[in-house]
Motif scaffolding. Structure first.
Motif, PDB file in Angstrom:
ATOM      1  N   ARG A   1       0.863  -1.181   0.000  1.00  0.00           N
ATOM      2  CA  ARG A   1       0.000   0.000   0.000  1.00  0.00           C
ATOM      3  C   ARG A   1       0.898   1.229   0.000  1.00  0.00           C
ATOM      4  O   ARG A   1       1.916   1.278   0.687  1.00  0.00           O
ATOM      5  CB  ARG A   1      -0.907   0.014   1.225  1.00  0.00           C
ATOM      6  CG  ARG A   1      -1.723  -1.259   1.406  1.00  0.00           C
ATOM      7  CD  ARG A   1      -2.684  -1.107   2.569  1.00  0.00           C
ATOM      8  NE  ARG A   1      -3.241  -2.390   2.974  1.00  0.00           N
ATOM      9  CZ  ARG A   1      -4.253  -2.995   2.359  1.00  0.00           C
ATOM     10  NH1 ARG A   1      -4.810  -2.426   1.308  1.00  0.00           N
ATOM     11  NH2 ARG A   1      -4.709  -4.158   2.794  1.00  0.00           N
ATOM     12  N   LEU A   2       0.489   2.237  -0.765  1.00  0.00           N
ATOM     13  CA  LEU A   2       1.327   3.416  -0.946  1.00  0.00           C
ATOM     14  C   LEU A   2       1.774   4.002   0.385  1.00  0.00           C
ATOM     15  O   LEU A   2       2.934   4.336   0.569  1.00  0.00           O
ATOM     16  CB  LEU A   2       0.581   4.470  -1.770  1.00  0.00           C
ATOM     17  CG  LEU A   2       1.298   5.806  -1.946  1.00  0.00           C
ATOM     18  CD1 LEU A   2       2.599   5.621  -2.700  1.00  0.00           C
ATOM     19  CD2 LEU A   2       0.413   6.809  -2.651  1.00  0.00           C
ATOM     20  N   ARG A   3       0.855   4.127   1.325  1.00  0.00           N
ATOM     21  CA  ARG A   3       1.193   4.761   2.598  1.00  0.00           C
ATOM     22  C   ARG A   3       1.479   3.748   3.712  1.00  0.00           C
ATOM     23  O   ARG A   3       1.587   4.117   4.877  1.00  0.00           O
ATOM     24  CB  ARG A   3       0.062   5.709   3.018  1.00  0.00           C
ATOM     25  CG  ARG A   3      -0.075   6.910   2.080  1.00  0.00           C
ATOM     26  CD  ARG A   3      -1.249   7.797   2.449  1.00  0.00           C
ATOM     27  NE  ARG A   3      -1.324   8.991   1.617  1.00  0.00           N
ATOM     28  CZ  ARG A   3      -1.907   9.052   0.429  1.00  0.00           C
ATOM     29  NH1 ARG A   3      -2.466   7.959  -0.072  1.00  0.00           N
ATOM     30  NH2 ARG A   3      -1.931  10.166  -0.267  1.00  0.00           N
ATOM     31  N   GLY A   4       1.610   2.488   3.372  1.00  0.00           N
ATOM     32  CA  GLY A   4       1.940   1.475   4.371  1.00  0.00           C
ATOM     33  C   GLY A   4       3.349   1.667   4.907  1.00  0.00           C
ATOM     34  O   GLY A   4       4.268   2.047   4.178  1.00  0.00           O
ATOM     35  N   LYS A   5       3.551   1.424   6.189  1.00  0.00           N
ATOM     36  CA  LYS A   5       4.847   1.613   6.830  1.00  0.00           C
ATOM     37  C   LYS A   5       5.379   0.284   7.359  1.00  0.00           C
ATOM     38  O   LYS A   5       4.604  -0.618   7.701  1.00  0.00           O
ATOM     39  CB  LYS A   5       4.735   2.613   7.983  1.00  0.00           C
ATOM     40  CG  LYS A   5       4.210   3.995   7.572  1.00  0.00           C
ATOM     41  CD  LYS A   5       5.152   4.682   6.605  1.00  0.00           C
ATOM     42  CE  LYS A   5       4.648   6.052   6.209  1.00  0.00           C
ATOM     43  NZ  LYS A   5       5.516   6.682   5.193  1.00  0.00           N
ATOM     44  N   VAL A   6       6.686   0.172   7.450  1.00  0.00           N
ATOM     45  CA  VAL A   6       7.304  -1.016   8.031  1.00  0.00           C
ATOM     46  C   VAL A   6       7.121  -0.962   9.545  1.00  0.00           C
ATOM     47  O   VAL A   6       7.624  -0.041  10.211  1.00  0.00           O
ATOM     48  CB  VAL A   6       8.804  -1.091   7.685  1.00  0.00           C
ATOM     49  CG1 VAL A   6       9.454  -2.265   8.428  1.00  0.00           C
ATOM     50  CG2 VAL A   6       8.997  -1.249   6.184  1.00  0.00           C
ATOM     51  N   LYS A   7       6.370  -1.928  10.081  1.00  0.00           N
ATOM     52  CA  LYS A   7       6.218  -2.016  11.528  1.00  0.00           C
ATOM     53  C   LYS A   7       7.425  -2.737  12.117  1.00  0.00           C
ATOM     54  O   LYS A   7       7.992  -2.313  13.135  1.00  0.00           O
ATOM     55  CB  LYS A   7       4.926  -2.755  11.880  1.00  0.00           C
ATOM     56  CG  LYS A   7       4.626  -2.816  13.372  1.00  0.00           C
ATOM     57  CD  LYS A   7       3.344  -3.601  13.658  1.00  0.00           C
ATOM     58  CE  LYS A   7       2.114  -2.870  13.135  1.00  0.00           C
ATOM     59  NZ  LYS A   7       0.857  -3.589  13.539  1.00  0.00           N
TER      60      LYS A   7
END
Length: 718
Positions: free
Chosen positions: A233-239
């Motif tokens: 997803r474009l705005r997904g971040k690495v948790k």
């Protein structure tokens, strides 16, 4: 120009170059569109960085610096053909090299908008003719004869009365000391020996024998390889991520997090560095990444188009153009139609997936790769990494297709960021799955067309579009209509249809969207020309006659007559379906007639496409034919075979097994005709795409009575 004092360095450079070669280029003051023709001497004496567009050495070899990309569209053939014509040299004596990114030297370098020839041909013709005249003058001075007694041919200057001749290589030293003439006489088109001729492309042998260097072919000493597991997803971040298993893969060296810029937001990823692309890919498979996807809208394709329809029915949108009183006329009309057309999201799917080499060093950054806009990349990297522009060096390789995707700046930024992190040159390779699943995409767009007819003539037209606006990703105001709302719609219609309006109904969605071949004309063309075909039926008129009635300028009338003639439009037979469409983009008008019939199994098949292009001045008819054929292939796929769809906010397609491409067996015969006229050059690479889909669906309606308003559709289901 202000002439600076001649420094020792410049004196040595001028004397060294000018003594062995004639170098001509253009100086672009303040990055102006119109350059001033100069020699290397003038450039150095004035303190300018020189752009040697044409260099003739002491052996008579001509080197042409191509400031634009070569991605299959033919610039490595068309541009030399222009040069050879006015310079009077053989094509085999021209060597073409890529320019580095530098808008100060070369002006705009973006290969897009079908602009390579139409934006440069006049400068190139003048540059070549100037070099020819300077060489003739140098020879005349040597012989102490009038220049009018001399002429150029095949790399020589010949003295007509005596038959004496001198090779260009023997003249460059003297010619380089001359002041370029301000005005030169260019050939009339009737005198062309190379231009307008279907000459074979000079880059074909190198592209078939492996000599041509594409992005993936380039290697640097000490270079490592990288692939990136990016957020789906474009705005997904690495948790969180675990790279321990990846580091156990033989050849894998490092694993770390990275961010790439996508327009004015970021996309997270985890990088795997290895000693080969294969090792990096295997290391990525062993990664474990947990993504933070909170706050993302989990949209489905059906939701997008339902939202479009609701907007088109309930919102008037932002006005792009309005003349007369279309609303008032439509409200009172008895004979009218009101329909919706829909076009799908599309991937670029260039045959060569994205790749880029970057080498970040404290004092400079160097980039190599398949890049459509080297000047944009230079500016972007300069800004983001705070490096002086002169220290950002962008080198172009051949591109295996671009279609707008390789003019984007995300993949070059990512490569530089990775190189900076590891302190070494790196080649970042995107897989086909990366390319298709990450985007950006041609936006899916819906249109509402409303029209009325009175006494067999159009009384009003009203168009509204709803879909993502490319401009909004770059951050401008949202209160203005899409600049491309009417792209593809022929300008002469405005003169003959009194009540007409276009509006853009804004639709926002966090899906990256970008230029795609012919940009908005590829979707607008389907809606607007399909609607004109429906209006012709409503008025009881033949589709071509209907257009002739409203496209009254001379060039459109000639194009319609040519379409009618070559397709046998007036002698159509029973059990054959004929359809038509005419669109305009990038200063070129293309009309297409498509013929369909049913095969022995009762399935609809495309028998033939007639394409008539009016692009004004042109270079090579074979390249034009190839570009139109390629446009038809791409349009056929987008109309009947492939689309990007979304489920729960994720792209459903992966590779060519589920984002299918047209096969050779799908391809109809395409017959191309080029209009001859003295108009300025228009584009060639993109304008052949938009008219195909509306002409095809019109042909299907003519054969079956089935009106198709949503793309893509299944040919076998009609």
């Amino acid at each position: 120009m202000e002439t600076n004092a001649l420094s020792r360095r410049n004196f040595l450079r001028v004397s060294g170059i000018a003594g062995s070669a004639l170098c001509l280029g253009f100086y672009f003051p303040a990055n102006a569109k119109k350059g001033e023709l100069i020699t290397v001497n003038t450039a150095d004496l004035s303190g300018f960085e020189f752009n040697a567009w044409i260099r003739i050495d002491a052996n008579g070899k001509v080197t042409l610096t191509d400031h634009r990309a070569e991605m299959g569209q033919g610039s490595f053939q068309s541009v030399p053909q222009i040069i050879a014509e006015e310079l009077e040299v053989d094509l085999k004596d021209i060597n073409v090299v890529f320019a580095q990114g530098d808008p100060v030297k070369y002006g705009s370098q973006i290969t897009g908008g079908s602009s390579t020839i139409r934006g440069s041909y006049k400068k190139l013709l003048k540059l070549s003719a100037t070099a020819r005249e300077m060489l003739i003058t140098a020879a005349a001075n040597k012989w102490n004869v009038p220049a009018s007694e001399c002429y150029a041919g095949s790399g020589y200057v010949i003295h007509k009365p005596s038959g004496k001749k001198l090779h260009y290589g023997e003249l460059v030293a003297d010619a380089s000391k001359l002041t370029p003439p301000k005005e030169v006489k260019l050939k009339d088109a009737s005198a062309y020996k190379l231009i307008r001729k279907p000459l074979q492309r000079m880059d074909t042998p190198m592209k078939t024998n492996g000599e041509a260097i594409f992005g993936l072919d380039k290697k640097l000493p000490g270079m490592v390889y990288a692939v990136v597991e990016r957020s789906p997803r474009l705005r997904g971040k690495v948790k969180s991520f675990d790279g321990s298993a990846a580091l156990k893969v033989p050849g894998v060296k490092q694993v770390f997090k990275i961010q790439m810029m996508v327009f004015n937001t970021t996309r997270d990823g985890v990088v795997v560095i290895a000693n080969s692309t294969w090792a990096a890919m295997q290391g990525r498979k062993a990664l474990h990444v947990e993504w933070d996807e909170s706050g993302f809208e989990h949209v489905n394709t059906a939701d997008i188009y339902k939202a479009h329809e609701d907007l088109l029915k309930t919102k008037e949108g932002l006005s792009f153009k309005k003349q007369g009183d279309p609303d008032g006329i439509l409200n009172k009309a008895d004979k009218k139609i009101d329909v919706i057309y829909q076009t799908p999201y599309q991937a670029h799917a260039a045959m060569e997936p994205l790749n880029c080499i970057a080498h970040y060093q404290p004092d400079k950054i160097e980039i190599w790769g398949p890049i459509q806009a080297p000047d944009w990349v230079q500016g972007d990297i300069t800004s983001k990494f705070k490096m002086p522009k002169g220290k950002v060096i962008v080198n172009m390789t051949f591109l295996g297709g671009g279609f707008g995707r390789k003019a984007f700046l995300d993949y070059t930024h990512e490569a530089v960021a990775i190189s900076k992190e590891i302190g070494a040159p790196v080649q970042v390779v995107w897989t086909r799955e990366d390319d298709i699943k990450q985007g950006p995409y041609r936006a899916g767009i819906s249109y509402r067309g409303q029209g009325s007819v009175e006494n067999g003539e159009i009384s009003a037209l009203k168009f509204k579009m709803a879909g993502q606006n490319i401009d909004h990703w770059n951050g401008p105001s949202r209160d203005k209509a899409n600049n491309s709302t009417a792209e593809g719609f022929l300008k002469p219609y405005y003169d003959s249809i009194k009540n007409l309006s276009f509006a853009d109904v804004p639709y926002e969605m966090p899906l990256p969207n970008m230029w795609w071949r012919s940009v908005y004309a590829s979707t607008n063309g389907f809606a607007y020309e399909s609607f004109m075909n429906e209006m012709a039926v409503l008025a009881g008129k033949d589709q071509l006659d209907f257009r002739r009635q409203y496209l009254k300028d001379e060039r459109c009338q000639a194009l319609i007559s040519k379409m009618e003639e070559v397709s046998g439009w007036k002698s159509r037979k029973k059990n054959e379906g004929f359809g038509v469409a005419i669109t305009e983009c990038f200063e070129t008008t293309v009309g297409q007639v498509v013929k369909v019939s049913r095969n022995a199994a009762g399935k609809v098949k495309i028998d033939k496409v007639w394409a008539v292009m009016d692009c004004g001045w042109y270079v090579n008819p074979d390249i034009i034919t190839a570009q139109i054929e390629g446009s038809v292939v791409m349009a056929l796929g987008a109309a009947t075979i492939h689309e990007i769809t979304f489920k729960d906010g994720l792209v459903e397609q992966h590779n060519f097994y589920d984002y299918l491409m047209p096969r050779m067996s799908d391809m109809p015969l395409v017959e191309v005709h080029i209009m001859e006229n003295p108009a300025d050059a228009g584009g060639v690479g993109e304008p052949g795409l938009p008219p195909f889909a509306p002409a095809l669906t019109d042909a299907i309606y003519d054969l079956t009575g089935n009106r198709i308003r949503k793309l893509p559709f299944n040919m076998n289901a009609i």
